[in-house]
Design a protein around this motif. Structure first.
Motif, PDB file in Angstrom:
ATOM      1  N   ASN A 112       0.834  -1.217   0.000  1.00  0.00           N
ATOM      2  CA  ASN A 112       0.000   0.000   0.000  1.00  0.00           C
ATOM      3  C   ASN A 112       0.862   1.259   0.000  1.00  0.00           C
ATOM      4  N   TRP A 113       1.892   1.253  -0.822  1.00  0.00           N
ATOM      5  CA  TRP A 113       2.909   2.305  -0.742  1.00  0.00           C
ATOM      6  C   TRP A 113       2.497   3.563  -1.491  1.00  0.00           C
ATOM      7  N   TRP A 114       2.819   4.697  -0.917  1.00  0.00           N
ATOM      8  CA  TRP A 114       2.671   5.989  -1.589  1.00  0.00           C
ATOM      9  C   TRP A 114       3.630   6.967  -0.927  1.00  0.00           C
ATOM     10  N   ILE A 115       3.665   8.201  -1.406  1.00  0.00           N
ATOM     11  CA  ILE A 115       4.675   9.159  -0.961  1.00  0.00           C
ATOM     12  C   ILE A 115       4.589   9.431   0.543  1.00  0.00           C
ATOM     13  N   GLY A 116       3.362   9.407   1.092  1.00  0.00           N
ATOM     14  CA  GLY A 116       3.218   9.619   2.530  1.00  0.00           C
ATOM     15  C   GLY A 116       3.920   8.542   3.340  1.00  0.00           C
ATOM     16  N   MET A 117       3.786   7.284   2.889  1.00  0.00           N
ATOM     17  CA  MET A 117       4.473   6.188   3.569  1.00  0.00           C
ATOM     18  C   MET A 117       5.989   6.339   3.436  1.00  0.00           C
ATOM     19  N   GLU A 118       6.421   6.732   2.265  1.00  0.00           N
ATOM     20  CA  GLU A 118       7.858   6.927   2.027  1.00  0.00           C
ATOM     21  C   GLU A 118       8.433   7.940   3.016  1.00  0.00           C
ATOM     22  N   ILE A 119       7.723   9.041   3.196  1.00  0.00           N
ATOM     23  CA  ILE A 119       8.201  10.105   4.086  1.00  0.00           C
ATOM     24  C   ILE A 119       8.265   9.623   5.532  1.00  0.00           C
ATOM     25  N   LEU A 120       7.199   8.977   6.002  1.00  0.00           N
ATOM     26  CA  LEU A 120       7.161   8.549   7.399  1.00  0.00           C
ATOM     27  C   LEU A 120       8.168   7.439   7.688  1.00  0.00           C
ATOM     28  N   HIS A 121       8.294   6.492   6.772  1.00  0.00           N
ATOM     29  CA  HIS A 121       9.272   5.420   6.974  1.00  0.00           C
ATOM     30  C   HIS A 121      10.694   5.985   7.008  1.00  0.00           C
ATOM     31  N   ALA A 122      10.987   6.890   6.090  1.00  0.00           N
ATOM     32  CA  ALA A 122      12.321   7.497   6.069  1.00  0.00           C
ATOM     33  C   ALA A 122      12.552   8.344   7.322  1.00  0.00           C
ATOM     34  N   LEU A 123      11.524   9.079   7.739  1.00  0.00           N
ATOM     35  CA  LEU A 123      11.644   9.949   8.910  1.00  0.00           C
ATOM     36  C   LEU A 123      11.999   9.161  10.166  1.00  0.00           C
ATOM     37  N   PHE A 124      11.280   8.063  10.404  1.00  0.00           N
ATOM     38  CA  PHE A 124      11.528   7.311  11.634  1.00  0.00           C
ATOM     39  C   PHE A 124      12.762   6.416  11.526  1.00  0.00           C
ATOM     40  N   ALA A 125      13.181   6.087  10.312  1.00  0.00           N
ATOM     41  CA  ALA A 125      14.472   5.411  10.151  1.00  0.00           C
ATOM     42  C   ALA A 125      15.602   6.382  10.491  1.00  0.00           C
ATOM     43  N   LEU A 126      15.463   7.618  10.050  1.00  0.00           N
ATOM     44  CA  LEU A 126      16.442   8.650  10.404  1.00  0.00           C
ATOM     45  C   LEU A 126      16.435   8.918  11.907  1.00  0.00           C
ATOM     46  N   GLU A 127      15.249   8.911  12.501  1.00  0.00           N
ATOM     47  CA  GLU A 127      15.147   9.114  13.949  1.00  0.00           C
ATOM     48  C   GLU A 127      15.861   7.993  14.695  1.00  0.00           C
ATOM     49  N   HIS A 128      15.687   6.769  14.222  1.00  0.00           N
ATOM     50  CA  HIS A 128      16.392   5.640  14.839  1.00  0.00           C
ATOM     51  C   HIS A 128      17.898   5.874  14.818  1.00  0.00           C
ATOM     52  N   ASN A 129      18.412   6.283  13.677  1.00  0.00           N
ATOM     53  CA  ASN A 129      19.860   6.488  13.555  1.00  0.00           C
ATOM     54  C   ASN A 129      20.342   7.647  14.417  1.00  0.00           C
ATOM     55  N   ALA A 130      19.508   8.677  14.554  1.00  0.00           N
ATOM     56  CA  ALA A 130      19.870   9.801  15.426  1.00  0.00           C
ATOM     57  C   ALA A 130      19.919   9.349  16.887  1.00  0.00           C
ATOM     58  N   ILE A 131      18.994   8.485  17.278  1.00  0.00           N
ATOM     59  CA  ILE A 131      18.994   7.944  18.641  1.00  0.00           C
ATOM     60  C   ILE A 131      20.250   7.103  18.862  1.00  0.00           C
ATOM     61  N   CYS A 132      20.634   6.337  17.841  1.00  0.00           N
ATOM     62  CA  CYS A 132      21.859   5.531  17.935  1.00  0.00           C
ATOM     63  C   CYS A 132      23.081   6.414  18.170  1.00  0.00           C
ATOM     64  N   ASP A 133      23.157   7.530  17.458  1.00  0.00           N
ATOM     65  CA  ASP A 133      24.282   8.458  17.641  1.00  0.00           C
ATOM     66  C   ASP A 133      24.326   8.981  19.075  1.00  0.00           C
ATOM     67  N   ALA A 134      23.153   9.337  19.603  1.00  0.00           N
ATOM     68  CA  ALA A 134      23.088   9.865  20.967  1.00  0.00           C
ATOM     69  C   ALA A 134      23.485   8.800  21.990  1.00  0.00           C
ATOM     70  N   LEU A 135      23.043   7.567  21.766  1.00  0.00           N
ATOM     71  CA  LEU A 135      23.380   6.485  22.693  1.00  0.00           C
ATOM     72  C   LEU A 135      24.867   6.140  22.637  1.00  0.00           C
ATOM     73  N   ARG A 136      25.438   6.131  21.435  1.00  0.00           N
ATOM     74  CA  ARG A 136      26.870   5.832  21.301  1.00  0.00           C
ATOM     75  C   ARG A 136      27.714   6.884  22.020  1.00  0.00           C
ATOM     76  N   LYS A 137      27.292   8.135  21.929  1.00  0.00           N
ATOM     77  CA  LYS A 137      28.017   9.213  22.596  1.00  0.00           C
ATOM     78  C   LYS A 137      27.923   9.079  24.113  1.00  0.00           C
ATOM     79  N   GLU A 138      26.747   8.681  24.592  1.00  0.00           N
ATOM     80  CA  GLU A 138      26.513   8.591  26.037  1.00  0.00           C
ATOM     81  C   GLU A 138      27.070   7.295  26.625  1.00  0.00           C
ATOM     82  N   TYR A 139      27.026   6.220  25.827  1.00  0.00           N
ATOM     83  CA  TYR A 139      27.464   4.905  26.315  1.00  0.00           C
ATOM     84  C   TYR A 139      28.454   4.294  25.317  1.00  0.00           C
TER      85      TYR A 139
END
Length: 235
Positions: A112-139
């Motif tokens: 059921n893919w469309w541009i809205g799904m593309e944006i949200l999936h990419a957004l939260f994948a980027l958020e995951h990676n940003a959280i990883c950066d913060a965790l690596r810095k802290e731990y």
């Protein structure tokens, strides 16, 4: 739809349902053809009248639309990054989801893919990676697996919070619902005190300080979503 892709995806049968359309409808055919949902194996005579349905996705807020519903898929999406990050395709114009050989997005759930799904999936994948950066810095001594698992949990909590405290009150605009959804997350203590002091006296009560951080008791029953829940969200 982004959240529903995380929660459930029933199997389809070969049987199709033809939905008639209005004469002035611009659909390419006179009817819309959809596959009927495939019922699960009948275990009891009552299942004939009220059938159950297999869920191809892992249920509830585990972010399976981003991380996949199997360990094998999760490994593909994560790759070999030592900091637990998801694989993304970086370009000068921006960062996007990677593609398979057919050009389909590589993510946990891409139907059921469309541009809205593309944006949200990419957004939260980027958020995951940003959280990883913060965790690596802290731990700095944490393993990549621990960073990945923790980042996934934080990301899922973020999605649950948005759905509970922002999306639902915005869709179902009523003072009582807003109070109820806020209590779900913050408890009767409310957001101001909880943000300032955390869970008061380290209590485990959902009523006092909300669901996040409270005790989990499933009464010996594996977690699942009822068909009533599925029917409501399908609407």
């Amino acid at each position: 739809k982004f959240q529903i892709h995380d929660w459930f995806n029933h199997e389809e049968s070969a049987e199709k349902v033809n939905i008639p359309l209005q004469k002035d409808d611009k659909w390419i055919t006179e009817h819309m053809s959809l596959h009927r949902t495939k019922a699960d194996v009948t275990l009891d005579p009552s299942d004939i009248k009220c059938p159950g349905y297999k869920n191809a996705n892992t249920a509830w807020w585990d972010g399976s639309q981003i991380y996949g519903s199997s360990e094998a898929m999760t490994k593909v999406l994560r790759g070999n990054d030592p900091d637990g990050k998801l694989v993304l395709d970086e370009h000068k114009m921006g960062t996007f989801l990677p593609r398979d050989n057919d050009g389909n997005p590589l993510t946990g759930f891409n139907s059921n893919w469309w541009i809205g799904m593309e944006i949200l999936h990419a957004l939260f994948a980027l958020e995951h990676n940003a959280i990883c950066d913060a965790l690596r810095k802290e731990y700095p001594d944490w393993s990549g697996d621990k960073i990945f698992d923790t980042a996934r949990m934080v990301n899922c909590a973020l999605m649950a919070k948005i759905h509970t405290t922002e999306w639902t009150p915005a869709v179902l605009v009523h003072p009582a619902l807003k109070i109820g959804m806020s209590a779900n997350w913050w408890g009767i203590v409310g957001p101001t005190l909880t943000k300032a002091f955390g869970r008061l006296f380290n209590n485990r009560s959902e009523i006092i300080s909300g669901i996040p951080g409270s005790g989990a008791e499933q009464d010996g029953v594996p977690f699942s979503l009822t068909e009533e829940f599925v029917s409501v969200y399908r609407m």
